[in-house]
Design an enzyme around this catalytic site. Structure first.
Site, PDB file in Angstrom:
ATOM      1  N   ASP A  91       0.882  -1.182  -0.035  1.00 36.65           N
ATOM      2  CA  ASP A  91       0.035   0.124  -0.288  1.00 36.65           C
ATOM      3  C   ASP A  91       0.878   1.378  -0.037  1.00 36.65           C
ATOM      4  O   ASP A  91       0.485   2.102  -0.512  1.00 36.65           O
ATOM      5  CB  ASP A  91      -0.905   0.177   1.267  1.00 36.65           C
ATOM      6  CG  ASP A  91      -2.057  -0.886   1.033  1.00 36.65           C
ATOM      7  OD1 ASP A  91      -2.531  -1.185  -0.015  1.00 36.65           O
ATOM      8  OD2 ASP A  91      -2.695  -1.357   1.998  1.00 36.65           O
ATOM      9  N   GLY A  92       2.066   1.132   0.640  1.00 34.17           N
ATOM     10  CA  GLY A  92       3.077   2.646   0.640  1.00 34.17           C
ATOM     11  C   GLY A  92       3.458   2.744  -0.734  1.00 34.17           C
ATOM     12  O   GLY A  92       3.759   3.672  -1.030  1.00 34.17           O
ATOM     13  N   THR A 119      -7.957   2.674   7.420  1.00 33.11           N
ATOM     14  CA  THR A 119      -7.440   1.209   7.989  1.00 33.11           C
ATOM     15  C   THR A 119      -6.157   1.525   8.317  1.00 33.11           C
ATOM     16  O   THR A 119      -5.432   0.643   8.725  1.00 33.11           O
ATOM     17  CB  THR A 119      -7.727   0.131   7.030  1.00 33.11           C
ATOM     18  OG1 THR A 119      -7.386   0.694   5.715  1.00 33.11           O
ATOM     19  CG2 THR A 119      -9.138  -0.259   7.016  1.00 33.11           C
ATOM     20  N   ASN A 122      -5.152   6.200  11.015  1.00 34.51           N
ATOM     21  CA  ASN A 122      -6.267   6.328  11.736  1.00 34.51           C
ATOM     22  C   ASN A 122      -6.547   5.426  12.506  1.00 34.51           C
ATOM     23  O   ASN A 122      -7.114   5.642  13.774  1.00 34.51           O
ATOM     24  CB  ASN A 122      -7.610   6.793  10.677  1.00 34.51           C
ATOM     25  CG  ASN A 122      -8.745   6.786  11.314  1.00 34.51           C
ATOM     26  OD1 ASN A 122      -9.173   7.667  12.007  1.00 34.51           O
ATOM     27  ND2 ASN A 122      -9.683   5.686  11.185  1.00 34.51           N
ATOM     28  N   ALA A 134      -3.931  11.152  21.401  1.00 37.17           N
ATOM     29  CA  ALA A 134      -3.701  11.538  23.047  1.00 37.17           C
ATOM     30  C   ALA A 134      -3.904  13.007  23.562  1.00 37.17           C
ATOM     31  O   ALA A 134      -3.116  13.584  23.923  1.00 37.17           O
ATOM     32  CB  ALA A 134      -2.058  11.195  23.102  1.00 37.17           C
TER      33      ALA A 134
HETATM   34  P1  NAP Z   1       5.184   2.480   6.672  1.00 30.64           P
HETATM   35  O1  NAP Z   1       5.555   2.958   7.996  1.00 30.64           O
HETATM   36  O2  NAP Z   1       6.351   2.050   5.746  1.00 30.64           O
HETATM   37  O3  NAP Z   1       4.064   1.384   6.482  1.00 30.64           O
HETATM   38  C1  NAP Z   1       2.967   1.645   7.468  1.00 30.64           C
HETATM   39  C2  NAP Z   1       1.871   0.647   7.340  1.00 30.64           C
HETATM   40  O4  NAP Z   1       0.774   0.934   6.726  1.00 30.64           O
HETATM   41  C3  NAP Z   1       2.361  -0.412   6.090  1.00 30.64           C
HETATM   42  O5  NAP Z   1       2.221  -1.681   6.574  1.00 30.64           O
HETATM   43  C4  NAP Z   1       1.442   0.004   4.987  1.00 30.64           C
HETATM   44  O6  NAP Z   1       1.226  -1.224   4.057  1.00 30.64           O
HETATM   45  C5  NAP Z   1       0.205   0.376   5.874  1.00 30.64           C
HETATM   46  N1  NAP Z   1      -0.799   0.837   5.278  1.00 30.64           N
HETATM   47  C6  NAP Z   1      -0.643   2.091   4.151  1.00 30.64           C
HETATM   48  N2  NAP Z   1      -1.687   2.472   3.780  1.00 30.64           N
HETATM   49  C7  NAP Z   1      -2.743   1.622   4.365  1.00 30.64           C
HETATM   50  C8  NAP Z   1      -4.109   1.562   4.406  1.00 30.64           C
HETATM   51  N3  NAP Z   1      -4.711   2.379   3.691  1.00 30.64           N
HETATM   52  N4  NAP Z   1      -4.694   0.715   5.079  1.00 30.64           N
HETATM   53  C9  NAP Z   1      -4.040  -0.136   5.921  1.00 30.64           C
HETATM   54  N5  NAP Z   1      -2.907  -0.170   5.918  1.00 30.64           N
HETATM   55  C10 NAP Z   1      -2.034   0.702   5.346  1.00 30.64           C
HETATM   56  O7  NAP Z   1       4.678   3.939   5.905  1.00 30.64           O
HETATM   57  P2  NAP Z   1       4.408   4.142   4.265  1.00 30.64           P
HETATM   58  O8  NAP Z   1       4.838   2.818   3.729  1.00 30.64           O
HETATM   59  O9  NAP Z   1       5.484   5.550   4.161  1.00 30.64           O
HETATM   60  O10 NAP Z   1       3.162   4.457   4.278  1.00 30.64           O
HETATM   61  C11 NAP Z   1       2.650   5.624   4.887  1.00 30.64           C
HETATM   62  C12 NAP Z   1       1.545   5.196   5.617  1.00 30.64           C
HETATM   63  O11 NAP Z   1       1.811   4.364   6.648  1.00 30.64           O
HETATM   64  C13 NAP Z   1       0.654   6.484   6.221  1.00 30.64           C
HETATM   65  O12 NAP Z   1      -0.278   7.038   5.293  1.00 30.64           O
HETATM   66  C14 NAP Z   1      -0.180   6.035   7.506  1.00 30.64           C
HETATM   67  O13 NAP Z   1      -1.444   5.855   7.323  1.00 30.64           O
HETATM   68  C15 NAP Z   1       0.736   4.782   7.712  1.00 30.64           C
HETATM   69  N6  NAP Z   1       1.307   4.745   9.107  1.00 30.64           N
HETATM   70  C16 NAP Z   1       0.662   4.139   9.829  1.00 30.64           C
HETATM   71  C17 NAP Z   1       1.380   4.312  11.221  1.00 30.64           C
HETATM   72  C18 NAP Z   1       0.587   3.527  12.315  1.00 30.64           C
HETATM   73  O14 NAP Z   1      -0.068   2.907  11.940  1.00 30.64           O
HETATM   74  N7  NAP Z   1       1.087   3.778  13.523  1.00 30.64           N
HETATM   75  C19 NAP Z   1       2.419   4.761  11.401  1.00 30.64           C
HETATM   76  C20 NAP Z   1       2.990   5.409  10.131  1.00 30.64           C
HETATM   77  C21 NAP Z   1       2.491   5.383   9.043  1.00 30.64           C
HETATM   78  P3  NAP Z   1       2.040  -1.792   3.207  1.00 30.64           P
HETATM   79  O15 NAP Z   1       2.969  -2.771   4.014  1.00 30.64           O
HETATM   80  O16 NAP Z   1       1.259  -2.836   2.085  1.00 30.64           O
HETATM   81  O17 NAP Z   1       2.936  -0.929   2.624  1.00 30.64           O
END
Ligand code: NAP
Length: 268
Positions: free
Chosen positions: A48-49, A164, A167, A188
């Protein structure tokens, strides 16, 4: 109908390079041209990234592009084809009628204190505002009416397909992507006798807009999907559902809640 021009965006994994090579040859056999600059189909290979990166690379041409995601790791929310299904993917692209699947995006206007006009951004997943060292203080307005004064680590504003992602990690609700709305979730928040916020995520309709007015400070961090804007003079950010939408090619109508279950719960 053949769509003609395809751009491919991949991550650095070996499995993605192998899949790309195979896909390019299948696409060329089916008379598609590989065009990284002016495509009408964009295929991301990775997770997804990777899909988020592909979206932002072509976000200025959304009206002419349909997106498609191939995953080389686990099943994603934007990536619904597997790397061993490339023949089927290409024949689907060639045979199927124009896909009508499209999902909402977030329109952000970021107003800097030193500039007159706000700067516009699009988010596919979410935007977050955080303060690095001290409590973030922000006034939250809904349709220009003050709703609450937030104090805490930060705020997240997400699309339905982004619900998902980050958020969900901060306690937001998972929203079906057919719902044309966006969501504000707290990170928080400080809640006690003196400071008060609603304390729960809120879902905002497509006819409403949200404005977050930030206290003057030099250490805000604003993220938009994968990108980070570190800026010391953001005055306010407003959010609404964008006029543009993301359109998908050969989208697989996997039951959304089954996908959520697969990703987060597994076998019961
Ligand atoms: P990353 O830290 O390398 O990956 C974050 C995880 O979020 C990966 O497992 C990615 O899936 C998953 N993800 C991305 N979009 C998603 C979606 N719409 N629904 C469910 N899971 C999803 O960050 P990145 O690859 O640069 O992606 C940026 C995104 O990561 C941001 O938009 C944010 O939503 C998410 N993120 C989440 C957290 C958290 O949950 N605490 C922290 C940082 C970022 P894949 O492994 O398939 O790429």
């Amino acid at each position: 109908m053949t769509d003609g021009k395809v751009a491919i965006i991949q991550n650095k994994q070996e499995a993605s390079s192998i899949a790309k090579k195979k896909l390019v040859s299948l696409l060329q056999e089916a008379n598609y041209t590989i065009d990284q600059n002016d495509p009408n189909i964009v295929i991301s290979i990775g997770g997804d990234g990777t899909f988020l990166s592909a979206f932002h690379e072509f976000e200025h041409k959304l009206d002419q592009i349909r997106f498609l995601g191939v995953h080389t790791g686990h099943l994603g929310f934007y990536t619904d084809w597997r790397d061993f299904e490339l023949e089927e993917l290409v024949s689907n692209l060639s045979n199927k009628q124009e896909s009508s699947i499209s999902y909402p995006l977030l329109d952000l206007q970021v107003k800097y204190r030193d500039q007159k006009a706000p700067k516009r951004f699009l988010a596919l997943n979410e935007a977050t505002m955080k303060r690095a060292t001290r409590t973030m203080v922000a006034d939250v307005y809904i349709k220009d009416e003050l709703f609450e004064r937030f104090r805490g680590d930060g705020l997240s504003v997400s699309t339905p397909t982004g619900s998902t992602a980050y958020n969900k990690s901060v306690g937001g609700a998972v929203l079906h992507p057919r719902i044309n709305a966006f969501q504000l979730a707290e990170i928080a928040s400080l809640n006690n006798r003196v400071f008060r916020t609603l304390g729960s995520p809120i879902i905002i309709s497509d006819s409403e807009w949200l404005t977050i007015s930030l206290e003057e400070s030099s250490d805000y961090m604003v993220t938009i999907d994968r990108a980070t804007i570190q800026h010391d003079d953001i005055e306010w950010i407003s959010f609404k559902i964008a006029d543009e939408r993301i359109h998908f090619a050969s989208y697989r109508h996997m039951h959304f809640w089954r996908r959520v279950k697969d990703a987060f719960i597994g076998e019961v």
